[in-house]
Design a protein around this motif. Sequence first.
Motif, PDB file in Angstrom:
ATOM      1  N   MET A   1       0.805  -1.200  -0.068  1.00 34.52           N
ATOM      2  CA  MET A   1      -0.090  -0.043  -0.068  1.00 34.52           C
ATOM      3  C   MET A   1       0.908   1.056  -0.060  1.00 34.52           C
ATOM      4  N   SER A   2       0.535   2.256  -0.637  1.00 35.71           N
ATOM      5  CA  SER A   2       1.471   3.280  -0.928  1.00 35.71           C
ATOM      6  C   SER A   2       0.873   4.652   0.214  1.00 35.71           C
ATOM      7  N   SER A   3       1.869   5.365   0.514  1.00 37.66           N
ATOM      8  CA  SER A   3       1.554   6.343   1.456  1.00 37.66           C
ATOM      9  C   SER A   3       1.465   7.817   0.664  1.00 37.66           C
ATOM     10  N   LYS A   4       1.320   7.843  -0.739  1.00 36.64           N
ATOM     11  CA  LYS A   4       1.460   8.818  -1.471  1.00 36.64           C
ATOM     12  C   LYS A   4       0.398   9.875  -1.008  1.00 36.64           C
ATOM     13  N   ASN A   5       0.806  11.085  -0.799  1.00 37.49           N
ATOM     14  CA  ASN A   5      -0.200  12.145  -0.644  1.00 37.49           C
ATOM     15  C   ASN A   5      -0.875  12.794  -1.742  1.00 37.49           C
ATOM     16  N   VAL A   6      -2.236  12.848  -1.663  1.00 42.28           N
ATOM     17  CA  VAL A   6      -2.956  13.229  -2.958  1.00 42.28           C
ATOM     18  C   VAL A   6      -3.279  14.690  -2.901  1.00 42.28           C
ATOM     19  N   MET A   7      -3.044  15.422  -4.013  1.00 46.36           N
ATOM     20  CA  MET A   7      -3.272  16.861  -4.179  1.00 46.36           C
ATOM     21  C   MET A   7      -3.909  17.031  -5.290  1.00 46.36           C
ATOM     22  N   ARG A   8      -4.651  18.278  -5.695  1.00 49.07           N
ATOM     23  CA  ARG A   8      -5.083  18.674  -7.110  1.00 49.07           C
ATOM     24  C   ARG A   8      -3.651  19.009  -7.960  1.00 49.07           C
ATOM     25  N   SER A   9      -3.755  18.625  -9.082  1.00 55.64           N
ATOM     26  CA  SER A   9      -2.993  18.812 -10.061  1.00 55.64           C
ATOM     27  C   SER A   9      -2.722  20.284 -10.263  1.00 55.64           C
ATOM     28  N   PRO A  10      -1.525  20.845 -10.740  1.00 53.04           N
ATOM     29  CA  PRO A  10      -1.227  22.365 -11.143  1.00 53.04           C
ATOM     30  C   PRO A  10      -2.498  22.746 -12.279  1.00 53.04           C
ATOM     31  N   ALA A  11      -2.893  21.718 -13.152  1.00 55.48           N
ATOM     32  CA  ALA A  11      -3.889  22.023 -14.212  1.00 55.48           C
ATOM     33  C   ALA A  11      -5.215  22.350 -13.571  1.00 55.48           C
ATOM     34  N   ASP A  12      -5.425  21.255 -12.547  1.00 56.65           N
ATOM     35  CA  ASP A  12      -6.694  21.523 -11.751  1.00 56.65           C
ATOM     36  C   ASP A  12      -6.621  22.970 -11.093  1.00 56.65           C
ATOM     37  N   ARG A  13      -5.554  23.108 -10.533  1.00 55.25           N
ATOM     38  CA  ARG A  13      -5.693  24.274  -9.590  1.00 55.25           C
ATOM     39  C   ARG A  13      -5.954  25.634 -10.592  1.00 55.25           C
ATOM     40  N   LEU A  14      -5.301  25.428 -11.602  1.00 57.98           N
ATOM     41  CA  LEU A  14      -5.589  26.809 -12.703  1.00 57.98           C
ATOM     42  C   LEU A  14      -6.972  26.877 -13.267  1.00 57.98           C
ATOM     43  N   ARG A  15      -7.576  25.443 -13.292  1.00 53.57           N
ATOM     44  CA  ARG A  15      -9.063  25.569 -13.824  1.00 53.57           C
ATOM     45  C   ARG A  15      -9.903  26.232 -12.691  1.00 53.57           C
ATOM     46  N   HIS A  16      -9.608  25.663 -11.329  1.00 48.10           N
ATOM     47  CA  HIS A  16     -10.237  26.119 -10.296  1.00 48.10           C
ATOM     48  C   HIS A  16     -10.357  27.572 -10.235  1.00 48.10           C
ATOM     49  N   THR A  17      -9.080  28.194 -10.121  1.00 51.04           N
ATOM     50  CA  THR A  17      -8.903  29.615  -9.995  1.00 51.04           C
ATOM     51  C   THR A  17      -9.677  30.100 -11.030  1.00 51.04           C
ATOM     52  N   ILE A  18      -9.546  29.882 -12.523  1.00 51.13           N
ATOM     53  CA  ILE A  18     -10.108  30.676 -13.519  1.00 51.13           C
ATOM     54  C   ILE A  18     -11.775  30.717 -13.342  1.00 51.13           C
ATOM     55  N   LEU A  19     -12.287  29.391 -12.912  1.00 51.78           N
ATOM     56  CA  LEU A  19     -13.871  29.464 -12.803  1.00 51.78           C
ATOM     57  C   LEU A  19     -14.240  30.017 -11.979  1.00 51.78           C
ATOM     58  N   PHE A  20     -13.255  30.249 -10.567  1.00 50.82           N
ATOM     59  CA  PHE A  20     -14.014  30.917  -9.381  1.00 50.82           C
ATOM     60  C   PHE A  20     -13.928  32.404  -9.738  1.00 50.82           C
ATOM     61  N   GLU A  21     -13.060  32.668 -10.630  1.00 54.12           N
ATOM     62  CA  GLU A  21     -12.827  34.208 -10.625  1.00 54.12           C
ATOM     63  C   GLU A  21     -13.696  34.516 -11.880  1.00 54.12           C
ATOM     64  N   LEU A  22     -14.028  34.048 -12.710  1.00 52.32           N
ATOM     65  CA  LEU A  22     -14.895  34.195 -13.918  1.00 52.32           C
ATOM     66  C   LEU A  22     -16.277  34.402 -13.176  1.00 52.32           C
ATOM     67  N   LEU A  23     -16.601  33.499 -12.584  1.00 47.39           N
ATOM     68  CA  LEU A  23     -18.092  33.766 -12.064  1.00 47.39           C
ATOM     69  C   LEU A  23     -18.106  34.795 -11.033  1.00 47.39           C
ATOM     70  N   LEU A  24     -17.090  34.931 -10.153  1.00 44.33           N
ATOM     71  CA  LEU A  24     -17.166  35.964  -9.160  1.00 44.33           C
ATOM     72  C   LEU A  24     -17.173  37.522  -9.765  1.00 44.33           C
ATOM     73  N   LEU A  25     -16.484  37.474 -10.961  1.00 52.15           N
ATOM     74  CA  LEU A  25     -16.460  38.661 -11.803  1.00 52.15           C
ATOM     75  C   LEU A  25     -17.793  39.154 -12.133  1.00 52.15           C
ATOM     76  N   LEU A  26     -18.381  38.093 -12.790  1.00 50.40           N
ATOM     77  CA  LEU A  26     -19.809  38.209 -13.081  1.00 50.40           C
ATOM     78  C   LEU A  26     -20.878  38.904 -11.947  1.00 50.40           C
ATOM     79  N   ILE A  27     -20.395  38.630 -10.883  1.00 48.16           N
ATOM     80  CA  ILE A  27     -21.161  39.068  -9.691  1.00 48.16           C
ATOM     81  C   ILE A  27     -20.524  40.386  -9.070  1.00 48.16           C
TER      82      ILE A  27
END
Length: 151
Positions: A1-27
């Motif tokens: 069994m692996s003890s690898k720590n799981v985190m979001r990828s850089p691409a996923d973080r970028l998608r998160h940031t862009i979607l978050f800000e685009l929607l907030l910008l519309l508000i």
Amino acid sequence: MSSKNVMRSPADRLRHTILFELLLLLIAAPICMFVFGANVKTAALTAFSLSLIAMVWNYIYNYAFDRALIYLRGTSKKTPTQRVYHALLFELGLLIATIPLLAWSLNLSLIDAVLADLGFVIVALFYAYFFNLVYDAVFPIVDDTNDKHAL
């Protein structure tokens, strides 16, 4: 069994940031126009500038928060209480960076800019909590350490 720590990828973080800000910008832009009587250009430029600051902060903050969770708990998955702390700390850091810009762009005193930013934080806190809840459901963190297909 692996003890690898799981985190979001850089691409996923970028998608998160862009979607978050685009929607907030519309508000944010319409709020800026309505509450401060700013014209469309000023409201859009102010909201866009705040969005750029927030996108950089969002990426850095979420990475650091996840690293802290992994260090403290061994996982980056958040409990409901951690989601509240996540949103509060994010907004506190953002306040420090955005108050001077609000004061300058909307020609407000520092006190008025603080009050305006605090009002926006109330909206943004709820938005951040629910956006992240939905984002995590739509784009879950994949934990390949428990892969049932592995031998």
